[in-house]
Design an enzyme around this catalytic site. Structure first.
Site, PDB file in Angstrom:
ATOM      1  N   TYR A 164       0.864  -1.183   0.000  1.00 14.69           N
ATOM      2  CA  TYR A 164       0.000   0.000   0.000  1.00 14.69           C
ATOM      3  C   TYR A 164       0.895   1.226   0.000  1.00 14.69           C
ATOM      4  CZ  TYR A 164      -3.452   3.427   1.703  1.00 14.69           C
ATOM      5  OH  TYR A 164      -4.265   4.513   1.866  1.00 14.69           O
TER       6      TYR A 164
ATOM      7  N   ASP B 101       9.310   2.642  -0.633  1.00 15.77           N
ATOM      8  CA  ASP B 101       8.303   3.345   0.154  1.00 15.77           C
ATOM      9  C   ASP B 101       8.605   3.052   1.623  1.00 15.77           C
ATOM     10  OD1 ASP B 101       6.140   4.093   1.652  1.00 15.77           O
ATOM     11  OD2 ASP B 101       4.644   3.438   0.192  1.00 15.77           O
TER      12      ASP B 101
ATOM     13  N   LYS C 170       4.767   9.589   8.383  1.00 14.85           N
ATOM     14  CA  LYS C 170       4.606   9.075   9.748  1.00 14.85           C
ATOM     15  C   LYS C 170       5.672   9.603  10.706  1.00 14.85           C
ATOM     16  CE  LYS C 170       1.942   5.185   8.073  1.00 14.85           C
ATOM     17  NZ  LYS C 170       0.576   5.475   8.418  1.00 14.85           N
TER      18      LYS C 170
HETATM   19  N1  HOZ Z   1      -1.323   4.453   6.477  1.00 16.36           N
HETATM   20  C1  HOZ Z   1      -1.758   3.389   7.330  1.00 16.36           C
HETATM   21  C2  HOZ Z   1      -1.156   2.191   6.774  1.00 16.36           C
HETATM   22  N2  HOZ Z   1      -1.576   0.998   7.133  1.00 16.36           N
HETATM   23  C3  HOZ Z   1      -3.221   3.377   7.461  1.00 16.36           C
HETATM   24  C4  HOZ Z   1      -3.725   4.652   7.991  1.00 16.36           C
HETATM   25  C5  HOZ Z   1      -4.916   5.157   7.233  1.00 16.36           C
HETATM   26  O1  HOZ Z   1      -5.144   4.730   6.094  1.00 16.36           O
HETATM   27  O2  HOZ Z   1      -5.598   5.969   7.818  1.00 16.36           O
END
Ligand code: HOZ
Length: 458
Positions: free
Chosen positions: A174, A269, A297
């Site tokens: 993702y 990533d 993050k």
């Molecule tokens: N970016 C996070 C990854 N698993 C998920 C957070 C979200 O989509 O709010």
């Protein structure tokens, strides 16, 4: 479970011990969440699904999400004042724990001088310099506002630099909600059963080639089937959006080699792994140098920040020096830069990565013992402060393997933990995060809750 006493913001700023270390008192009964329920009903009236990001909706585990009242150290307190040891950590950013006094102070002090400039300021280069110092593959950095923006920029830059259109990605990885990358995607897209989102033109999706993670032969075949057309291979070097998929020995090195051979860029990533697995992220841990890296993050200290970094001869293709356009009114926001800098400063000063490894190892030893003693048919993966328990005995190397996990068992496990004061992500297809605010006692209590859950389940 008790929250630290004297719960005023000021007291947390004054005393680090008060803020980050608190005795754990077991919940006396199953928590009720009436106020969370009320807030959710209210949110549903105004917000699609009641949430501003789908992963928060608890859809995969059923029931309503709890609503946060506040989060301090390793604890999050919900609207009904139930307290949980938090292993979601805002989905990764809170590596020092929530509201670390130094980060909060940096934001407060910076805010007194202005919330947003839209004019260059010194904090931007200061954070960029830190990234360059820490991350092996980075010479120049462009700050953006989220991991999604970072990966969106990375693939545009790769396309502009190589003058090619196609992108290779991996099933279950993702990279934020970027159109081109919401193909066989992980995280919420996978959790909700929408790995290929509606609303993405087929013509655009056809430029994305998705192959199984850890399958170098598939990558090679994709290159061969699309000669001189692939701009980049984008990968989470440690995929953490389908649970955790460990890279096989030589896989990332193989990607490096194939990209070089075929004139494509390798994009790591590191939105999840950057500044978390090691100072230099996964690229340092696995010893592979990508052409471009994306971050989010941890780099923002809890504020909305992303970044893209790489070799100068590629990065200079970004506007205003190059033809690849990219922009942002709030990019390099002074509060976000201050928070990120403070967070990285504390991480470094406190020898954070070594401490996180120790806490992670403690959790791993406890979970493995619980699995042994209960005979629960699970596999557990951990890298530093990131972890995932799958409800399958099959080794998990790919999305296909991850999907063999028994999701009903995950749901039982999730609710048992939550009702006993431990919060993990409400989806099998996410990773857990430990922070520096977690204590040995927190880990012990967590292992005890996990063991009790497994005993009840098996
Ligand atoms: N970016 C996070 C990854 N698993 C998920 C957070 C979200 O989509 O709010």
């Amino acid at each position: 479970m008790a929250f630290p006493s004297s719960p005023t913001a000021a007291s947390y700023l004054l005393s680090r011990d008060n803020a980050f270390v608190s005795p754990i008192a077991a919940l006396s009964s199953t928590p009720t969440r009436a106020e969370s329920h009320r807030l959710f009903e209210e949110a549903l009236r105004y917000i699609p699904g009641g949430v501003n990001s789908p992963v928060r909706a608890f859809r995969a585990v059923g029931g309503d999400p709890f609503f946060a009242r506040r989060a301090l150290g390793a604890r999050v307190e919900d609207a009904d004042r139930n307290v949980y040891i938090d292993y979601v950590c805002s989905w990764g950013p809170s590596i020092l724990g929530h509201a670390h006094p130094e980060v909060v102070r940096a934001v407060q002090e910076t805010a007194l001088g202005g919330l947003s400039f839209g004019i260059p300021h010194g904090g931007e280069a200061e954070l960029a310099r830190k990234v360059r110092e820490w991350v092996p593959g980075v010479e120049r950095v462009r700050m953006v506002n989220s991991g999604t923006e970072a990966t969106m920029t990375a693939i545009r830059l790769a396309r502009g630099f190589t003058r090619r259109d196609k992108i290779i990605k991996f099933e279950g990885c993702y990279h934020g909600h970027v159109d081109s990358l919401l193909v066989k995607a992980g995280s919420g897209a996978l959790t909700l059963g929408q790995p290929d989102s509606a609303g993405i033109p087929a013509a655009l999706a056809s430029l994305t080639i998705a192959v199984p993670f850890n399958d170098l032969a598939a990558v090679e075949a994709a290159f061969k089937a699309n000669p001189h057309e692939v701009a980049a291979v984008i990968v989470e070097p440690l995929p953490a959006n389908a649970g955790i998929l460990p890279p096989r020995e030589g896989f990332l090195q193989g990607l490096r080699q194939l990209c070089t051979e075929h004139g494509a860029l390798l994009i790591f990533d590191e939105v999840m792994t950057g500044f978390r697995l090691a100072k230099g992220g996964a690229q340092q841990l696995f010893g592979v140098r990508p052409d471009l890296s994306t971050f989010g993050k941890v780099i923002g200290g809890g504020l909305p920040v992303g970044a893209i970094g790489g070799r100068n001869y590629i990065m200079e293709h970004l506007a205003p020096t190059g033809p690849v356009y990219q922009a942002g009114t709030l990019s390099g926001n002074p509060l976000a830069m201050a928070a990120g800098l403070a967070q990285l400063r504390v991480l470094e000063r406190e020898n954070g990565f070594a401490k996180l490894e120790t806490l992670g190892a403690q959790l791993e030893a406890g979970v493995r013992e619980a699995l042994r003693s209960t005979g629960a048919p699970c596999s557990f993966y951990r890298y530093g402060s990131m972890f995932c328990l799958y409800f399958t005995t099959q080794p998990v190397w790919s999305l296909g393997d991850a999907k063999t996990s028994d999701l009903a068992k995950f749901t039982q496990f999730f609710w048992h933990l939550l009702d006993n004061g431990v919060y993990i992500a409400p989806s099998q297809f996410e990773a857990g995060f430990i922070s520096l605010a977690h204590t040995e006692e927190d880990i012990e209590a967590t292992v005890a809750a996990m063991a009790a859950a497994l005993r009840e389940m098996y």
